[in-house]
Design an enzyme around this catalytic site. Structure first.
Site, PDB file in Angstrom:
ATOM      1  N   ASP A   7       1.375 -11.116   7.035  1.00 47.64           N
ATOM      2  CA  ASP A   7       1.861 -10.282   5.925  1.00 47.64           C
ATOM      3  C   ASP A   7       3.199  -9.618   6.276  1.00 47.64           C
ATOM      4  O   ASP A   7       3.802  -8.975   5.425  1.00 47.64           O
ATOM      5  CB  ASP A   7       0.825  -9.214   5.544  1.00 47.64           C
ATOM      6  N   GLY A   9       0.818  -1.216   0.000  1.00 43.35           N
ATOM      7  CA  GLY A   9       0.000   0.000   0.000  1.00 43.35           C
ATOM      8  C   GLY A   9       0.846   1.259   0.000  1.00 43.35           C
ATOM      9  O   GLY A   9       0.348   2.361  -0.249  1.00 43.35           O
ATOM     10  N   ARG A  10       2.117   1.104   0.338  1.00 40.56           N
ATOM     11  CA  ARG A  10       3.000   2.278   0.322  1.00 40.56           C
ATOM     12  C   ARG A  10       4.438   1.858   0.017  1.00 40.56           C
ATOM     13  O   ARG A  10       5.384   2.445   0.538  1.00 40.56           O
ATOM     14  CB  ARG A  10       2.930   3.012   1.653  1.00 40.56           C
ATOM     15  N   ASP A  12      -2.801   6.889   2.870  1.00 42.29           N
ATOM     16  CA  ASP A  12      -2.138   7.915   2.056  1.00 42.29           C
ATOM     17  C   ASP A  12      -0.873   7.461   1.332  1.00 42.29           C
ATOM     18  O   ASP A  12      -0.262   8.240   0.593  1.00 42.29           O
ATOM     19  CB  ASP A  12      -1.831   9.147   2.921  1.00 42.29           C
TER      20      ASP A  12
HETATM   21  P1  AMP Z   1       1.781  -2.716   8.269  1.00 40.33           P
HETATM   22  O1  AMP Z   1       0.952  -2.717   9.505  1.00 40.33           O
HETATM   23  O2  AMP Z   1       2.700  -1.525   8.151  1.00 40.33           O
HETATM   24  O3  AMP Z   1       2.503  -4.004   8.057  1.00 40.33           O
HETATM   25  O4  AMP Z   1       0.779  -2.537   7.059  1.00 40.33           O
HETATM   26  C1  AMP Z   1      -0.312  -3.386   6.807  1.00 40.33           C
HETATM   27  C2  AMP Z   1      -0.912  -3.039   5.473  1.00 40.33           C
HETATM   28  O5  AMP Z   1      -1.351  -1.694   5.454  1.00 40.33           O
HETATM   29  C3  AMP Z   1       0.027  -3.170   4.281  1.00 40.33           C
HETATM   30  O6  AMP Z   1      -0.738  -3.566   3.186  1.00 40.33           O
HETATM   31  C4  AMP Z   1       0.530  -1.760   4.107  1.00 40.33           C
HETATM   32  O7  AMP Z   1       0.971  -1.512   2.796  1.00 40.33           O
HETATM   33  C5  AMP Z   1      -0.705  -0.974   4.422  1.00 40.33           C
HETATM   34  N1  AMP Z   1      -0.395   0.388   4.906  1.00 40.33           N
HETATM   35  C6  AMP Z   1       0.062   0.746   6.122  1.00 40.33           C
HETATM   36  N2  AMP Z   1       0.208   2.074   6.213  1.00 40.33           N
HETATM   37  C7  AMP Z   1      -0.173   2.586   5.009  1.00 40.33           C
HETATM   38  C8  AMP Z   1      -0.269   3.895   4.470  1.00 40.33           C
HETATM   39  N3  AMP Z   1       0.068   4.963   5.171  1.00 40.33           N
HETATM   40  N4  AMP Z   1      -0.700   4.015   3.198  1.00 40.33           N
HETATM   41  C9  AMP Z   1      -1.047   2.942   2.478  1.00 40.33           C
HETATM   42  N5  AMP Z   1      -1.011   1.689   2.929  1.00 40.33           N
HETATM   43  C10 AMP Z   1      -0.576   1.500   4.176  1.00 40.33           C
HETATM   44 MG    MG Z   2       3.551  -4.845   6.725  1.00 37.80          MG
END
Ligand code: AMP
Ligand code: MG
Length: 513
Positions: free
Chosen positions: A270, A111-112, A143
């Site tokens: 993930d 997502g980023r 975002d």
């Molecule tokens: P994480 O908790 O960082 O491992 O993220 C879990 C999911 O949320 C993954 O698919 C990330 O890419 C997405 N994600 C987390 N923060 C953001 C952000 N600010 N914008 C877009 N996607 C996000």
């Molecule tokens: Mg992650």
């Protein structure tokens, strides 16, 4: 003979004899992009306005074949902020799914994060990913950005873990910009350039299994095996061999984490690497005052990801992967047995080996599990600082005459409320040392090589972040320099080995990043 000589000669060539490239001469290729388009979306990163360099690792630059002098060029910032694509780069965001906090979360994906492509050199294959360079089709309304605070934490911790000898994704650089990003407060944006052979996750496999897409599942497994684990190909069932491999590596990884007191904080499927690397640094922590039930992630309300739960959660995550791979492997009992037969023994053997090294035991004896158990019992009861306990222990002599004992052992006992508890544990430890005698200087040196003096304590990261938020990035560089050599005495960094100061007692880290 001649051939062998020549090979050795190349392998032993000093670092600076390897040819290091300029930015425009990096030759990117993207092996992941060789998979069908269902696996990702091709798109260029969005970049950052007027980017500036916050920190960079010259060691990682050289690992990927880049001359570290290139870090100072404005083009370096432009590329690793995502403003200009290096030649040959075929940027994409990958799709994956996963279980978050024990619950099926469906589709997630990069997502980023934008994968720029890969670089191949004598030290291996390295993919470069930009985290925080804007939205992708997998952003799910968020975002696509990462804030300076969490980017500095990921950058420093990746390199700290590498310094500790723990398998991890690496970090080349953090690039910042005066672009506001809304979290609990308005913060500023940054991009971390991450480096790893692959960013494929358990959730990458769960994605295809959940959609009943057996062809894609097989393509992904074949890609991982062919590219990273060719030795699995010769097994009776290559996919079961891959599962065995990742189970074993994950077991060793978690043993490493436990031995240095690292807590990942968000062990969702993930965030689990198919290569057994530490992946996705968010609300991680290093154990300070010992508590096996410590929750380092303020967003983890149930305490799923406590220190003590990490081995169980890793195994649970491996069962999710096993279930996803089932169309390629066998029945449920069979795949769970593959996990059990590899994860548990790897974790236990590795953990025991690491703990014996931490305790200065020259070789393992049958009863050592008891001493290890008693050590954790003492830590839980007395809650000394985990890192300081083992580092201080590394300086104590194996034998001590009764009169001087108090003075000799003071540095360790000072970490305890109940000094008598420390004394009595020390007596047991010394009795055990005597069973496998070892030159005391050698034993102490071995213990210092097993017990880091410096870990990325939250208060250290926070200090660097606060300065960086005011435009002073010097502390990021100093911490990086220190944490690259966590086992060395570095008098100039003595203050980084200290207990957390009072101002840090209320520090909390959460999933907000
Ligand atoms: P994480 O908790 O960082 O491992 O993220 C879990 C999911 O949320 C993954 O698919 C990330 O890419 C997405 N994600 C987390 N923060 C953001 C952000 N600010 N914008 C877009 N996607 C996000
Ligand atoms: Mg992650």
């Amino acid at each position: 003979m001649l051939l062998k000589f020549q090979t050795d000669d190349v392998m032993n060539a000093p670092e600076h004899h390897r040819r290091l490239a300029r930015l425009e001469d990096l030759e990117f290729a993207n092996s992941f992009a060789g998979l069908p388009e269902a696996f990702y979306t091709r798109l260029a990163p969005h970049g950052l306005p007027a980017p500036y360099l916050v920190g960079a690792s010259s060691e990682v630059a050289e690992l990927i074949g880049l001359d570290s002098d290139e870090i100072g060029r404005p083009e370096f910032c432009e590329i690793f902020a995502g403003n200009s694509l290096p030649p040959g780069s075929d940027a994409l965001a990958a799709v994956y799914s996963g279980h978050q906090f024990g619950v099926w979360a469906g589709q997630l994906g990069d997502g980023r994060a934008h994968l720029l492509g890969g670089l191949r050199n004598a030290s291996g294959d390295w993919e470069i990913q930009l985290k925080g360079a804007g939205r992708t089709p997998y952003s799910r309304g968020a975002d696509g950005r990462a804030v300076l605070r969490s980017s500095i934490r990921e950058f420093l911790c990746s390199e700290a873990m590498a310094g500790l000898g723990i398998p991890t994704t690496r970090a080349l650089a953090v690039v910042g910009a005066d672009l506001p990003v809304r979290r609990e407060e308005i913060e500023s944006a940054a991009v971390v350039a991450r480096v790893a052979p692959s960013f494929v996750r358990f959730g990458s496999f769960e994605h295809w299994a959940a959609h009943g897409r057996g062809d894609e599942l097989r393509l992904l497994a074949d890609y991982v095996i062919t590219t990273f684990r060719p030795e699995c190909r010769d097994a009776a069932n290559p996919y079961a061999a891959l599962l065995a491999d990742v189970s074993r590596r994950t077991g060793e990884l978690i043993a490493h984490w436990m031995a240095v007191g690292f807590m990942h904080g968000v062990m969702n499927t993930d965030n689990m690497s198919i290569l057994g690397l530490t992946l996705d640094y968010g609300p991680f922590g290093f154990m300070e005052a010992f508590d096996a039930g410590h929750i380092c992630n303020h967003s983890d309300h149930q305490g799923r990801y406590t220190y003590r739960n990490q081995p169980h959660v890793a195994q649970w995550n491996l069962y999710c992967l096993a279930e996803a791979l089932r169309p390629l492997t066998g029945d449920r009992e069979m795949v769970q047995a593959v996990v059990d037969d590899n994860f548990g023994p790897a974790f236990e053997a590795h953990f025991e080996r690491l703990m014996c090294a931490k305790l200065g035991l020259r070789e393992a004896l049958a009863g050592d599990e008891t001493l290890i158990g008693e050590t954790f019992g003492l830590l839980q009861q007395q809650r000394p600082d985990f890192t300081l306990f083992f580092r201080t222990l590394s300086h104590l002599p194996a034998a001590v005459d009764r009169e001087k004992q108090g003075k000799t052992d003071d540095p360790l006992c000072d970490l305890f409320f109940d000094r008598a508890a420390c004394d009595s544990w020390l007596a047991g430890w010394r009795a055990r040392l005597a069973q496998t005698p070892w030159d005391d200087t050698a034993r102490r040196a071995a213990m210092r090589a097993a017990n880091p003096k410096y870990v990325l304590r939250n208060w250290l990261a926070e200090g660097a972040i606060r300065k960086a938020q005011e435009g002073d990035f010097s502390e990021v560089g100093r911490l990086l320099e220190c944490l690259r050599h966590p086992f060395a005495e570095q008098p100039e960094f003595e203050q980084y080995a200290a207990l957390p100061p009072d101002w840090a007692s209320g520090l909390e880290v959460s999933c907000s990043s």
